[in-house]
Motif scaffolding. Structure first.
Motif, short mmCIF file in Angstrom:
data_model
loop_
_atom_site.label_atom_id
_atom_site.label_comp_id
_atom_site.label_asym_id
_atom_site.label_seq_id
_atom_site.Cartn_x
_atom_site.Cartn_y
_atom_site.Cartn_z
N GLY A 278 0.82 -1.20 0.00
CA GLY A 278 0.00 0.00 0.00
C GLY A 278 0.85 1.25 0.00
O GLY A 278 2.06 1.20 -0.26
N PRO A 279 0.26 2.38 0.33
CA PRO A 279 0.99 3.65 0.31
C PRO A 279 2.23 3.68 1.20
O PRO A 279 3.19 4.39 0.91
N ARG A 280 2.24 2.90 2.29
CA ARG A 280 3.36 2.93 3.24
C ARG A 280 4.38 1.82 3.02
O ARG A 280 5.28 1.64 3.83
N THR A 281 4.27 1.07 1.94
CA THR A 281 5.14 -0.10 1.76
C THR A 281 6.62 0.27 1.78
O THR A 281 7.43 -0.40 2.44
N GLY A 282 7.02 1.31 1.07
CA GLY A 282 8.42 1.72 1.07
C GLY A 282 8.89 2.09 2.46
O GLY A 282 10.01 1.72 2.89
#
Length: 299
Positions: A278-282
């Motif tokens: 999702g948006p926070r994967t990195g």
């Protein structure tokens, strides 16, 4: 036929009552956004993305696994995504149920179809490219494509930062990591395997999965845990919190004999940070690298 009509009547009545605005306070909350959307999300991945693109005012329901961001916990829970009942969903008078195809049971899905609630399935989201496409698709649903573009650009930056950090450990032997969701039954533990998102996360972090199992979640005995000799154990939030402290988790059979326990390399991790993209994967990969190398999470 009489029995079917009798069973369906309360369900249909609840739906009609909600449509007429007579179903109580839960239909007057922030779920009525400017587009008139009332969404029940039964996918934790979709729920996080909806919040990220600014569509959360349309959320009136979520499955119990949708716990990020913290504000999601304030949304009415309709049950576990694989064991849903139609009544709880219908009572929220949704304009759609958003899902990723992994929900049920089938009788609940059939019942929702019978009363005319639209079911929206969003596929993909199991690779970085498909996840970025999913983010942009959801952003477009809320007429906010700029948010989708911005989130994807930040995701790329975060992944690049994680790659850079991982490369600093390239000359060291990779650590053996085991992910344990402690739910003890007959002296066994649920362990994440070599497939799926959690495996990709460990690979991005430069770690080796110490578990040797063919199923996503597998019951392993204490003896097998000890034999695997993990350097690091990542204990998911439920299992870790069930024990109450690191010292108690370290004393679990099998775990106590591991290098991870002997060297105090057991860390609590939120399950949702490992099992979907999702948006926070990195950001999650970056923090995972820091965690398995004994550093605190950074934002």
């Amino acid at each position: 036929m009489t029995q079917i009509r009798t069973a369906l009547f309360p369900v249909i009545a609840a739906l009609l009552a909600g449509a007429c605005g007579q179903s109580g306070d839960q239909h007057t909350n922030a779920g009525n956004d400017k587009q008139g959307l009332r969404i029940v999300s039964v996918s934790k991945q979709l729920t996080e993305i909806i919040f990220a693109v600014g569509g959360d005012t349309a959320l009136v329901g979520r499955d119990i696994s949708s716990t990020w961001p913290p504000a999601a916990k304030k949304i009415t829970a309709v049950g576990y995504h694989r064991a849903l009942t139609p009544e709880g969903i219908i009572s929220l008078n949704p304009t759609a149920v958003w899902n990723d195809g992994n929900w049920g049971p089938q009788p609940t899905i059939d019942q929702l179809k019978k009363v005319g609630i639209p079911l929206r399935q969003f596929d993909g989201g199991n690779t970085l490219d498909s996840t970025k496409l999913l983010i942009k698709t959801v952003a477009a649903e809320f007429h906010n494509p700029k948010a989708g573009d911005s989130i994807c650009a930040q995701l790329d930056k975060d992944m690049a930062r994680a790659d850079s950090l991982r490369n600093t450990y390239a000359g060291q032997p990779p650590l053996k990591v085991m992910v344990i969701h402690f739910g003890q039954a007959a002296n066994q533990y649920f362990v994440l395997n070599h497939r799926g998102t959690q495996q990709q996360m460990l690979e991005w972090a430069g770690a080796i999965n110490a578990a040797d199992t063919a199923q996503k979640w597998k019951n392993l005995s204490a003896e097998v845990i000890a034999q695997a000799q993990p350097d690091v154990i990542l204990a998911t939030d439920y299992g870790f919190d069930l024990q109450g402290s690191l010292e108690k988790f370290k004393r679990l059979p099998g775990v106590s004999l591991s290098p991870a326990a002997k060297n105090n390399r057991i860390y609590r991790i939120e399950e949702h940070d490992l099992v979907y993209l999702g948006p926070r994967t990195g950001e999650n990969v970056y923090n995972l690298i820091r965690l398995i190398h004994g550093m605190p999470a950074a934002r």
